[in-house]
Design an enzyme around this catalytic site. Structure first.
Site, PDB file in Angstrom:
ATOM      1  CG  HIS A   3      -1.774  -1.230   1.326  1.00  0.00           C
ATOM      2  ND1 HIS A   3      -2.922  -1.456   0.593  1.00  0.00           N
ATOM      3  CD2 HIS A   3      -1.586  -2.341   2.099  1.00  0.00           C
ATOM      4  CE1 HIS A   3      -3.421  -2.642   0.914  1.00  0.00           C
ATOM      5  NE2 HIS A   3      -2.625  -3.205   1.814  1.00  0.00           N
ATOM      6  CB  SER A  23      13.301  22.137 -15.247  1.00  0.00           C
ATOM      7  OG  SER A  23      12.390  23.215 -15.412  1.00  0.00           O
ATOM      8  CE  LYS A  53      12.171  18.864 -10.763  1.00  0.00           C
ATOM      9  NZ  LYS A  53      10.972  19.083 -11.567  1.00  0.00           N
ATOM     10  CD  GLU A  59       8.745  11.766 -14.974  1.00  0.00           C
ATOM     11  OE1 GLU A  59       8.503  12.486 -15.968  1.00  0.00           O
ATOM     12  OE2 GLU A  59       9.131  12.227 -13.882  1.00  0.00           O
TER      13      GLU A  59
END
Length: 400
Positions: A143, A256, A262, A269
């Site tokens: 979970h 970024s 970043k 992804e």
């Protein structure tokens, strides 16, 4: 060029031609391979002379994608054109229906081989990392909450297990693509006494109508991407500042355009994102095939674009993830600190009571009461995973 122009007394309108023309250039080498097999069948039955067969095989060897023209309806038409005068004989005893099915089966079989090769490379990296981290503690999760300490090596072995099942699915799809539909013709064979190809399909109607092998391949790709999505999600989580279990390698990450600090896990992804596309390709072809009456229908022209795209995605995703996982820098101190919470030993404490003769439900309730009261004290850690290093070595043997 079309193979049916003798029946139509005029040229198709440009709109119809644009709609019907196949985007199947990727099939070209496989159609040449299938045409070579068919030419040998024709020669063995006396419909091509030895010199003609030699000419056909020589020309097939020289055909490339650069030879295709806008006027070719598909690669099958192009091959007949490129074979020259002898090409007017090559279609005896066959139809585009069995021709395209034969080429497509060869394509899918080769795509499965390519996927298995890329899987092997990715699994090798995963297993090397598992071997190096066989004893590195990391929380196990249920979970998405810390549950029981495991080791990073044990966790990475779970990735390898998923990849191993993927390999078996691609092997199955390759086996399903192996039978040859050549000789089925349009749907009912031919009156010409040609010898059957090796591993010929049993039923001519099924031979030209079947696309189960393509569905099997797309299912293997879809399941692969479901697994790569899960792997990608864990890499995304582990490399966040909130988890901090790993750092991204700069040769497999992006930045970024606005935020200078970043470093983004774009490989992980995008692998996660492509799972939805892979599932959609499988669903789309299932929907295409589900209501088709036997035997061949032009709807089946739609089978190839999804398979072509699935092949490209599977190869590129596996190769990119191989680079990413090879370069991950694990933070052992951060993972050890995450395992330090005494509550992660609550199950060990309950099982210790069971070993003393207490029924498990009673033990569970006793430890849960201690947790609620804030009085729980973790027992000494007990072995629960076995020899992870030995499990890694066994896994490497299975992949060798």
């Amino acid at each position: 060029m079309t193979l049916w122009a003798g029946r139509v007394g005029t040229e198709l309108s440009p709109e119809v031609w644009s709609f019907l023309r196949a985007n199947d250039a990727e099939l070209l080498p496989y159609d040449c391979q299938a045409t070579r097999i068919h030419a040998r069948r024709l020669a063995s039955a006396g419909y091509l002379t030895p010199d003609e067969l030699s000419e056909v095989e020589g020309r097939l060897d020289s055909i490339t994608l650069d030879d295709l023209e806008e006027a070719d309806e598909d690669v099958h038409s192009a091959i007949e054109r490129l074979l020259g005068e002898v090409g007017r004989k090559i279609h005896a005893g066959r139809s585009r229906n069995d021709q395209v099915a034969a080429a497509f089966r060869l394509y899918v079989a080769d795509s499965c081989r390519e996927a298995e090769e890329a899987l092997h490379g990715f699994a090798a990296v995963v297993l090397d990392r598992a071997a190096a981290e066989a004893e590195t503690p990391i929380p196990g999760y249920t979970h998405l909450q810390r549950a029981i300490p495991v080791t990073l090596g044990h966790h990475l072995l779970a990735w390898a297990e998923m990849l191993g099942r993927d390999r078996e699915r691609f092997r199955f799809a390759a086996a399903q693509a192996a039978p040859s539909p050549l000789g089925a013709g349009a749907l009912a064979g031919s009156t010409l006494p040609l010898p059957p190809p090796e591993n010929a399909m049993r039923n001519s109607i099924d031979a030209v109508a079947d696309r189960d092998f393509a569905l099997d391949y797309l299912y293997a790709c879809a399941t692969l991407f479901v697994h790569l999505s899960r792997v990608g999600e864990e890499v995304v989580l582990w490399t966040t500042s909130e988890f901090g279990f790993a750092r991204l390698p700069e040769d497999a990450a992006t930045g970024s355009s606005m935020m200078p600090q970043k470093l983004n896990a774009d490989v992980a992804e995008l692998a996660r994102g492509k799972a939805g596309t892979a599932i959609g390709r499988l669903t789309g072809l299932l929907a295409t095939v589900k209501s088709l009456p036997l035997a061949y229908n032009r709807d089946l022209q739609e089978d190839k674009s999804s398979v072509f795209a699935a092949r490209a995605d599977a190869k590129s995703a596996l190769e990119a993830l191989t680079v990413l996982v090879r370069g991950l820098q694990f933070d052992r101190e951060r993972m050890a600190a995450a395992c330090a919470d005494p509550l992660l030993r609550a199950t060990d404490a309950a099982e210790a009571l069971v070993s003393e003769g207490i029924p498990f439900r009673d033990a569970h309730e006793q430890i849960a009461a201690q947790v609620r009261a804030g009085t729980f004290e973790a027992p000494k850690a007990q072995p629960r995973l076995g020899d992870v290093g030995a499990a890694v070595r066994a896994a490497k043997e299975r992949w060798s």
